[in-house]
Design a protein around this motif. Sequence first.
Motif, PDB file in Angstrom:
ATOM      1  N   PRO A 256       0.826  -1.228   0.000  1.00  0.00           N
ATOM      2  CA  PRO A 256       0.000   0.000   0.000  1.00  0.00           C
ATOM      3  C   PRO A 256       0.853   1.266   0.000  1.00  0.00           C
ATOM      4  O   PRO A 256       0.501   2.261  -0.648  1.00  0.00           O
ATOM      5  CB  PRO A 256      -0.810  -0.116   1.297  1.00  0.00           C
ATOM      6  CG  PRO A 256      -0.750  -1.556   1.680  1.00  0.00           C
ATOM      7  CD  PRO A 256       0.589  -2.039   1.202  1.00  0.00           C
TER       8      PRO A 256
ATOM      9  N   ALA B 274      -5.627   8.781   2.335  1.00  0.00           N
ATOM     10  CA  ALA B 274      -5.419   7.343   2.511  1.00  0.00           C
ATOM     11  C   ALA B 274      -4.059   7.087   3.153  1.00  0.00           C
ATOM     12  O   ALA B 274      -3.929   6.257   4.062  1.00  0.00           O
ATOM     13  CB  ALA B 274      -5.514   6.636   1.158  1.00  0.00           C
ATOM     14  N   TYR B 275      -3.042   7.828   2.703  1.00  0.00           N
ATOM     15  CA  TYR B 275      -1.685   7.658   3.228  1.00  0.00           C
ATOM     16  C   TYR B 275      -1.618   7.990   4.716  1.00  0.00           C
ATOM     17  O   TYR B 275      -1.050   7.234   5.516  1.00  0.00           O
ATOM     18  CB  TYR B 275      -0.721   8.542   2.440  1.00  0.00           C
ATOM     19  CG  TYR B 275       0.683   8.571   2.999  1.00  0.00           C
ATOM     20  CD1 TYR B 275       1.567   7.514   2.774  1.00  0.00           C
ATOM     21  CD2 TYR B 275       1.121   9.651   3.764  1.00  0.00           C
ATOM     22  CE1 TYR B 275       2.847   7.542   3.289  1.00  0.00           C
ATOM     23  CE2 TYR B 275       2.399   9.687   4.291  1.00  0.00           C
ATOM     24  CZ  TYR B 275       3.261   8.633   4.056  1.00  0.00           C
ATOM     25  OH  TYR B 275       4.522   8.659   4.575  1.00  0.00           O
TER      26      TYR B 275
ATOM     27  N   THR C 251      -4.145   8.121   6.852  1.00  0.00           N
ATOM     28  CA  THR C 251      -4.959   7.161   7.592  1.00  0.00           C
ATOM     29  C   THR C 251      -4.194   5.862   7.808  1.00  0.00           C
ATOM     30  O   THR C 251      -4.129   5.332   8.922  1.00  0.00           O
ATOM     31  CB  THR C 251      -6.268   6.865   6.825  1.00  0.00           C
ATOM     32  OG1 THR C 251      -6.930   8.108   6.573  1.00  0.00           O
ATOM     33  CG2 THR C 251      -7.180   5.959   7.619  1.00  0.00           C
ATOM     34  N   TYR C 252      -3.573   5.374   6.728  1.00  0.00           N
ATOM     35  CA  TYR C 252      -2.789   4.147   6.812  1.00  0.00           C
ATOM     36  C   TYR C 252      -1.622   4.327   7.772  1.00  0.00           C
ATOM     37  O   TYR C 252      -1.352   3.471   8.627  1.00  0.00           O
ATOM     38  CB  TYR C 252      -2.269   3.789   5.413  1.00  0.00           C
ATOM     39  CG  TYR C 252      -1.379   2.573   5.362  1.00  0.00           C
ATOM     40  CD1 TYR C 252      -1.916   1.308   5.144  1.00  0.00           C
ATOM     41  CD2 TYR C 252       0.004   2.695   5.514  1.00  0.00           C
ATOM     42  CE1 TYR C 252      -1.099   0.191   5.102  1.00  0.00           C
ATOM     43  CE2 TYR C 252       0.827   1.582   5.479  1.00  0.00           C
ATOM     44  CZ  TYR C 252       0.276   0.329   5.271  1.00  0.00           C
ATOM     45  OH  TYR C 252       1.087  -0.761   5.231  1.00  0.00           O
TER      46      TYR C 252
ATOM     47  N   THR D 173      -1.562   2.080  11.208  1.00  0.00           N
ATOM     48  CA  THR D 173      -0.571   1.015  11.358  1.00  0.00           C
ATOM     49  C   THR D 173       0.582   1.424  12.269  1.00  0.00           C
ATOM     50  O   THR D 173       1.405   0.600  12.638  1.00  0.00           O
ATOM     51  CB  THR D 173       0.021   0.628   9.996  1.00  0.00           C
ATOM     52  OG1 THR D 173       0.675   1.786   9.450  1.00  0.00           O
ATOM     53  CG2 THR D 173      -1.050   0.138   9.041  1.00  0.00           C
TER      54      THR D 173
ATOM     55  N   ARG E 254       2.946   3.295  11.290  1.00  0.00           N
ATOM     56  CA  ARG E 254       4.125   3.475  10.461  1.00  0.00           C
ATOM     57  C   ARG E 254       4.675   4.899  10.555  1.00  0.00           C
ATOM     58  O   ARG E 254       5.883   5.099  10.691  1.00  0.00           O
ATOM     59  CB  ARG E 254       3.794   3.144   8.994  1.00  0.00           C
ATOM     60  CG  ARG E 254       4.964   3.367   8.042  1.00  0.00           C
ATOM     61  CD  ARG E 254       4.558   3.132   6.590  1.00  0.00           C
ATOM     62  NE  ARG E 254       5.579   3.615   5.675  1.00  0.00           N
ATOM     63  CZ  ARG E 254       6.538   2.863   5.155  1.00  0.00           C
ATOM     64  NH1 ARG E 254       6.616   1.590   5.495  1.00  0.00           N
ATOM     65  NH2 ARG E 254       7.429   3.370   4.329  1.00  0.00           N
TER      66      ARG E 254
END
Lengths: 261, 219
Positions: free
Chosen positions: B20, B84-85, B87-88, B92, B94
């Motif tokens: 992703p 999206a970035y 949120t991801y 996670t 990250r």
Amino acid sequence: MISSFRPAKRPDPAILDAHRGVIRALERRLVRRGLLRGGLSLGALSLLTGCDLSDDSAVGRALRAMSSFNDGAQAALFDPNRLAPEYPASMVLKPPIFNAYYNVEDVKPLDGDRWRLEVAGLVTDKRAWTRQQIAALPERAMIIRHICVEGWDYVGQWSGVPLRAFLERVGADLRAKYVAFRTADDYPSSIDMATALHPQTLLATKYAGQTLADPFGYPLRLRTSTKLGFKNPKWITAIEITNVYPGGYWESRGFNWQSGI
Amino acid sequence: MSTIVVDGGFATGRRLHPWPVRIMHWTNAVAMIVMIGSGWGIYDDSVIFHGLHFPPSLRIGSWAAESLLWHFAAMWLLALNGLAYLTYGVATGRLRERLLPIRFADIVATVRDTLRLKIAHDDLTVYNAVQKVLYIVAILAGVSQIVSGLAVWKPVQFSGLTALLGGFQGARLIHFLGMAVIVGFLIVHVALSLLVPRTLWAMLAGGPRLRAPRAGRRP
């Protein structure tokens, strides 16, 4: 904190040794030339995406489809009750800025006495209007910011009959989609009904309290606070209420139709 | 760096850059380049800084109308991909784990080095500190571009936001400066990835597989 994103094995610093000469040379070049020169490589990249936007190209169709989608998005964003900020009279620019698809020397002034405003389409009363009849309608003044699609702006004071009052007077179908304008300078234009009914959308006859000067649309022009400057046609000669998409001068050349602000 | 367990784990199969992240990275790269090139075309129609304009060969769109079409199409790609970035990255962990913590002393040192264009270091961990700061600046600049872009696009519907940014011309200036920050980042980012091609390959193929930490070895 334990991370599953970090590499278990770190990169070997020796990897830089092989490129040390190149790195040092690049550092020296960047310092010597300044950062801006690096922009050239970005430009070269952007050239790859440059496309010819002819009408039948797939890219052109996709971009126009996105522009239509944006018309819908802007209509959804539009709040019919939200007023644009108004400003003190001291900020009003006199005279306003002239802008059209031709130079100011090519303006063809209209004869206000012979001028008539025609009304067409989905209305009950299609009688033409004279300047005096328009002047007898209720008047509103507003001091708003004109924002051009090019990026410049100024504050201007406009007076005239609210378009909503005029549309109600001629018995327009207020559920129709579009209000279209024809002008003496062959500059067709159109707006959505929601904008036409907004309290800061006027059929303007005055600027800064004085009768409109010739270059700015005498005797009648549109002035709406919620759209870009090019959506405000000057020297209006006819208004039509319609459900058929009327387009406009710049819209047919690629500018977004809604162009709300 | 103390959060990494270097040895003693077992292979999980997870890559340094999961798919992703790679998809969102390259989507962002395309969206950003289109936004910058088309933005230059829009800017040239009425410049902010007298004498500063972008040559036609660097613009996207042969004239303002085309540049605007590109800009207002790519904005959806940029905004949705960016959302999206983030949120991801938050969901996670990250973002926090890759970019934090940064000590104040590190920030001072890395900003000083960056201003000196001292972009290569003998010690890779210091080089990573530069990256951290640059990535955070780039992410914040991207968010700022969305916000100032909304203020320029809808100065009546978002009149409060536009006023907060100094009015229409203030928002326009902030939007331009945000672009300059991103272009500056892009130059350094692309130059470094080309100098250390393994990083470029990692963003395409995923990079080295990670190992899960051994139980009970929390730092």
